[in-house]
Write an enzyme that holds these catalytic residues in place. Structure first.
Site, PDB file in Angstrom:
ATOM      1  N   ASN A  12       8.027  34.266   2.971  1.00  0.00           N
ATOM      2  CA  ASN A  12       8.443  35.505   3.638  1.00  0.00           C
ATOM      3  C   ASN A  12       7.949  35.547   5.068  1.00  0.00           C
ATOM      4  O   ASN A  12       6.909  34.960   5.395  1.00  0.00           O
ATOM      5  CB  ASN A  12       7.838  36.736   2.940  1.00  0.00           C
ATOM      6  N   LYS A  41       4.435  34.622  -1.550  1.00  0.00           N
ATOM      7  CA  LYS A  41       3.384  34.136  -2.453  1.00  0.00           C
ATOM      8  C   LYS A  41       3.415  32.607  -2.605  1.00  0.00           C
ATOM      9  O   LYS A  41       2.369  31.953  -2.637  1.00  0.00           O
ATOM     10  CB  LYS A  41       3.504  34.819  -3.810  1.00  0.00           C
ATOM     11  N   ALA A  43       4.602  30.294  -0.446  1.00  0.00           N
ATOM     12  CA  ALA A  43       4.148  29.661   0.798  1.00  0.00           C
ATOM     13  C   ALA A  43       2.646  29.853   0.981  1.00  0.00           C
ATOM     14  O   ALA A  43       1.938  28.925   1.388  1.00  0.00           O
ATOM     15  CB  ALA A  43       4.917  30.252   1.976  1.00  0.00           C
ATOM     16  N   ASN A 185      -3.200  39.514 -11.887  1.00  0.00           N
ATOM     17  CA  ASN A 185      -4.215  40.498 -11.538  1.00  0.00           C
ATOM     18  C   ASN A 185      -4.254  41.584 -12.611  1.00  0.00           C
ATOM     19  O   ASN A 185      -3.540  41.516 -13.625  1.00  0.00           O
ATOM     20  CB  ASN A 185      -4.015  41.039 -10.112  1.00  0.00           C
ATOM     21  N   GLY A 253      -5.022  36.762  -4.016  1.00  0.00           N
ATOM     22  CA  GLY A 253      -4.615  36.113  -5.272  1.00  0.00           C
ATOM     23  C   GLY A 253      -3.927  34.785  -5.013  1.00  0.00           C
ATOM     24  O   GLY A 253      -4.093  33.823  -5.771  1.00  0.00           O
ATOM     25  N   ASP A 254      -3.157  34.708  -3.934  1.00  0.00           N
ATOM     26  CA  ASP A 254      -2.455  33.463  -3.605  1.00  0.00           C
ATOM     27  C   ASP A 254      -3.455  32.367  -3.221  1.00  0.00           C
ATOM     28  O   ASP A 254      -3.319  31.211  -3.623  1.00  0.00           O
ATOM     29  CB  ASP A 254      -1.492  33.679  -2.423  1.00  0.00           C
ATOM     30  N   GLY A 289      -3.864  39.188   7.636  1.00  0.00           N
ATOM     31  CA  GLY A 289      -2.664  38.353   7.494  1.00  0.00           C
ATOM     32  C   GLY A 289      -2.773  37.402   6.310  1.00  0.00           C
ATOM     33  O   GLY A 289      -3.877  37.057   5.875  1.00  0.00           O
ATOM     34  N   SER A 293      -5.186  33.785   7.093  1.00  0.00           N
ATOM     35  CA  SER A 293      -6.510  33.993   6.494  1.00  0.00           C
ATOM     36  C   SER A 293      -6.866  32.943   5.435  1.00  0.00           C
ATOM     37  O   SER A 293      -7.965  32.989   4.877  1.00  0.00           O
ATOM     38  CB  SER A 293      -6.584  35.393   5.883  1.00  0.00           C
TER      39      SER A 293
END
Ligand code: RIB
Length: 308
Positions: A12, A41, A43, A185, A253-254, A289, A293
């Site tokens: 995205n 998610k 990427a 989660n 989470g990613d 971001g 990050s």
């Protein structure tokens, strides 16, 4: 030994605003800080895994808009194999609107765009790279049929899968027996297990046992500031979160999923892979971001040395 991490999923363009409080119905919040960056998610997980030291290939579908060439170039710059990033005309890439309020808590809405055009025939075209996979990582921002197709394929080819069931939406639970590691989660676990949103580790265990009974081999539930828990039929691990100054929780989470896969592929124990992933997601929430990050391997290792 195979070491390729194949991420199949979404990308995205993220449009982010950080503000001192999230707006109420009818309220306009001014003085927000704006940032355009890249997310999705799938990427985010691919980037996180590559920066954590993984050998990563990304299977994805993008559209046509001003942001897309740079988005794909960034994957290449991170050393990701993009040979199977498919480009479609007359559609935009996925876009996400992210609003971040105080304590890094976010509101997110996503327009899937080209992500919903990632279909089974593209998966077939990407077969040469799938054959090389030590693990396949999936999320849930692509069509359910594509997820099922990949789970069938991975089962047939005996390739372990990590499915990050995010965002939560309806799914045929008969397919869960084809998932090696289900990662979710507290909201997603409650949704899929049919319990309320999880608030404690006891509730997490109850939901995880329901999911294990549906045939998943391993369940990892990420609990935000309460860390993460792992359950299989014969193992259980609890990993408290690191105490850090939270700026933005988007993609925590990613980053956990991508770096966990690196740990597992490198042969770390489950506990050590969770610790590694926990450190990576702890670092991630200290910056704004999604992809900006995701930490580099050396940052994760330095953090782990300082926070035993
Ligand atoms: O998990 C965070 C991601 O969710 C964002 O980058 C956004 O694009 C959405 O897909």
């Amino acid at each position: 030994m195979k070491n390729k991490i194949v991420v199949i999923g979404s990308s995205n363009v993220d449009l982010i605003m950080k503000m001192d409080h999230l707006p109420q119905k009818g309220e306009t919040v001014t003085d927000a800080f704006f940032m355009q960056t890249y997310g999705g998610k799938g990427a985010n997980q691919a980037v996180a895994a590559a920066r954590a030291g993984g050998n990563v290939a990304f299977i994805n579908c993008v559209g046509q808009d001003a942001y897309t060439p740079q988005m794909v170039q960034n994957y290449k710059d991170d050393g990701i194999d993009t040979r199977y990033v498919f480009k479609m005309n007359n559609v935009t890439s996925g876009h996400a609107l992210v609003m971040i309020g105080n304590e890094g808590v976010n509101y997110l809405s996503v327009a899937p765009g080209a992500n919903y055009l990632l279909t089974n025939d593209m998966i077939d075209k990407a077969m040469p790279i799938i054959e090389e996979a030590a693990v396949i990582i999936l999320q849930y921002e692509i069509p359910a049929d594509t997820i099922k197709y990949v789970l069938d394929l991975a089962t047939e080819k005996n390739i372990p899968t990590v499915w990050n069931f995010a965002p939560a939406r309806a799914f045929d639970t008969n397919y869960l027996s084809k998932v090696t590691t289900l990662m979710l989660n507290e909201v997603e676990a409650g949704f899929l297990a049919g319990t309320a949103t999880i608030k404690t580790t006891e509730e997490a265990e109850k939901a995880a046992r329901i999911l294990l009974n549906l045939g998943v081999k391993e369940v990892i539930i990420t609990l935000g500031e309460n860390g993460a828990v792992y359950f299989s039929s014969n193992e259980k691990h609890t990993m408290p979160a690191y105490k850090v100054d939270v700026v933005d929780t988007t993609s925590a989470g990613d980053v956990f999923a991508g770096s966990y896969a690196v740990g597992i592929v490198e042969g770390m124990t489950i506990k050590n892979a969770m610790r590694f992933a926990n450190a990576a997601s702890g670092l991630c929430v200290t910056k704004m971001g999604a992809q900006p990050s995701a930490p580099m391997r050396k940052e994760i290792e330095a953090f782990l040395k300082e926070n035993v």
